[in-house]
Every structure is written in C-alpha cells, then in structure tokens.
Design a protein around this motif. Structure first.
Motif, short mmCIF file in Angstrom:
data_model
loop_
_atom_site.label_atom_id
_atom_site.label_comp_id
_atom_site.label_asym_id
_atom_site.label_seq_id
_atom_site.Cartn_x
_atom_site.Cartn_y
_atom_site.Cartn_z
N ALA A 158 0.86 -1.19 0.00
CA ALA A 158 0.00 0.00 0.00
C ALA A 158 0.89 1.24 0.00
CB ALA A 158 -0.92 0.01 1.21
N ALA A 159 0.49 2.27 -0.76
CA ALA A 159 1.24 3.53 -0.81
C ALA A 159 0.80 4.39 0.38
CB ALA A 159 0.97 4.27 -2.11
N ALA A 160 1.76 5.09 1.00
CA ALA A 160 1.44 5.86 2.21
C ALA A 160 2.29 7.12 2.30
CB ALA A 160 1.64 5.01 3.44
N GLY A 161 1.83 8.02 3.19
CA GLY A 161 2.59 9.22 3.48
C GLY A 161 3.50 8.96 4.67
N ASN A 162 3.80 10.01 5.40
CA ASN A 162 4.68 9.88 6.56
C ASN A 162 3.93 9.65 7.85
OD1 ASN A 162 7.14 10.17 5.22
ND2 ASN A 162 6.91 12.41 5.13
N LYS A 167 -3.19 5.01 7.20
CA LYS A 167 -3.50 6.07 6.23
C LYS A 167 -2.74 5.75 4.95
CE LYS A 167 -5.77 8.33 9.41
NZ LYS A 167 -7.24 8.40 9.40
N ASN A 168 -3.26 4.83 4.20
CA ASN A 168 -2.53 4.39 3.01
C ASN A 168 -3.50 4.11 1.87
OD1 ASN A 168 -3.42 1.51 3.15
ND2 ASN A 168 -2.23 1.53 5.05
N PRO A 218 6.36 8.90 0.02
CA PRO A 218 7.55 8.78 0.86
C PRO A 218 7.70 7.41 1.51
CG PRO A 218 5.96 10.29 1.85
CD PRO A 218 5.42 9.88 0.53
N THR A 219 6.58 6.70 1.73
CA THR A 219 6.66 5.38 2.36
C THR A 219 5.69 4.41 1.70
OG1 THR A 219 4.99 5.87 4.04
CG2 THR A 219 7.29 6.37 4.61
#
Length: 257
Positions: A158-162, A167-168, A218-219
């Motif tokens: 899953a793509a996620a922020g910081n 929350k992805n 970013p993560t």
C-alpha cells in the motif's frame, strides 16, 4: 453180617479216596515250578517295570516317556523365549514411535508473528524497467526473535505518506515468479521479495506511458501474512511510479537482483 458190610463199605470208600489222592499227586507240579504257580506269590520284577503312561508320554516306553517329559520342560522354556521375542517386537514398536514423534517435531514450524520480524527499508533493484522512476525495489524481512518461524505467500503493498500505516492507499498487485512457499527463518535469517512498478518516463517530473500523472510516496506499507503490516521508506529518495499498481514475488530465501 451188618458190621462186615459196614467195614466193606468203609474200605471201598477209603480205596476211592486214596486213588483220588494218588491222581491229584501225579498232576501237581513240584519244586521251583510249584512256587512260580502259587497265586499268592508277589509279582515279578518285570511286572513292576511296566510303564505307566503320563500326560507327557503318549504310550511310549518308560525311557522314551522320560525323554519326552524333558522335552516338555524345554518346550516350556521355549515359551519363555517366545515371550522375549514378543517383548523385542514391542521394543521395535517403541522405536517406531520415536520416529513418529520426530516427524511431529519437524511439522511444528510456526508462522512468524508481528513481533518476531523486522521489515527492511526498500532498496532500488539492480534489474528494473527502463525509465527515471523507482522501477523496482527489493525488500527483506528478518527474524528478530529467539526461535525459528516461517514467512509464506506474497506481500501486500500500500502507498502511504509519513503518517500512520493505516492512512494508506492499497495497490492492486500481480503475483509473479515461482509459486508461494514456506520460508523457514532461523533467528537472524532473512527472506526477500521484489516489487516492480510501472516505470516513470522522461526527465524532470516525467510522464506515464498510459497518460496518467506519475505519483510519488515517501513510504510504503508492506503486509506480511500472519505478521502484520510494516511501514517502510526507500533507503535513497522516494517511491515514484505510474498507474498505482505493482507486481510482487513471493517471499524467498534467495535475494532477487
């Protein structure tokens, strides 16, 4: 006259008795033969030696009966030997049980739990699609516990922020390479997976061949079956790819290129 007649009859009777006595005397054996014929004599030694059949002697001679009696004793001892053999069989069965117990131990591999592992940062793969984005990344999982455990199947991505891993944005995944297998990890051992993205083309911000706008994150959140979800970053830069989808390999004990 009366007395004369009586004397005559008496003499005749006496003569008859003497004749009968003489006849009996001539027919009666004498000496040793007479003793042998005496019905009051005790039985001879040969009569005493006549064998008496026993349970172990089915009508044989006395010596033969004794011999078979001894054999009967041996046969009984043989029965004891047979018991020993039977005991040996039981012992063999015990050995087999030991073998059965070893098999059970070998099948007792447990899946790694979330607290047993650590997922590494992603490293850009040496072999990746041509372009200017991330292209492909290699991720490893390490067993940080004190006992062996296994990882298996394919990871989720899953793509996620910081922020929080929750929350992805889950990415559709395509499985590739050899079928998923169990990978047993001893303490400190690692397993790997390779993530291949749709590559960004061009310079600067680049472009997607599909016409979509490239995305950067970013993560990533990597899901390990049975061992939870783990948020990781790239060890150099950010994740940049197109079309929000990814191809993944199963966990393997061999590091992909």
């Amino acid at each position: 006259m009366k007395y004369t007649a009586g004397i005559g009859r008496t003499a005749a009777a006496l003569a008859t008795a003497l004749a009968a006595a003489a006849l009996m005397t001539g027919c009666t054996p004498t000496g040793d033969e007479g003793a042998a014929g005496d019905p009051s004599a005790p039985p001879t030694a040969s009569a005493t030696a006549e064998p008496t059949p026993t349970g172990g002697d089915k009508g044989g001679t006395t010596s033969g009966g004794e011999s078979r009696g001894s054999t009967g004793g041996t046969s009984s001892s043989g029965g004891g030997s047979t018991g020993g053999t039977s005991s040996g069989g039981s012992s063999s069965g015990g050995s087999s049980g030991g073998s059965s117990s070893g098999g059970t131990g070998a099948g007792a591999q447990k899946p790694c739990a979330i607290g047993d592992i650590k997922v590494s940062e992603a490293h850009q793969a040496d072999v990746r699609p041509p372009g200017t984005g991330t292209g492909a990344a290699v991720v490893s999982v390490t067993n940080t516990s004190a006992s062996a455990c296994k990882v298996y199947g394919y990871p989720t991505v899953a793509a996620a922020g910081n922020g929080s891993p929750d929350k992805n944005k889950p990415l559709p995944t395509t499985h590739t390479g050899p079928a998923a297998t169990n990978v047993l990890l001893a303490p400190g051992a690692r397993a790997w997976t390779k993530l291949t993205f749709v590559q960004v083309q061009g310079e600067a911000d680049g472009y997607c061949e599909s016409g979509a706008t490239p995305a950067t994150y970013p993560t990533m959140v990597i899901g390990v079956l049975g061992a939870g979800k783990h948020q990781i970053a790239m060890d150099d830069g950010v994740f940049a790819f197109c079309d929000d989808k990814v191809t993944v390999t199963a966990w393997s004990s061999v590091k992909p290129s």
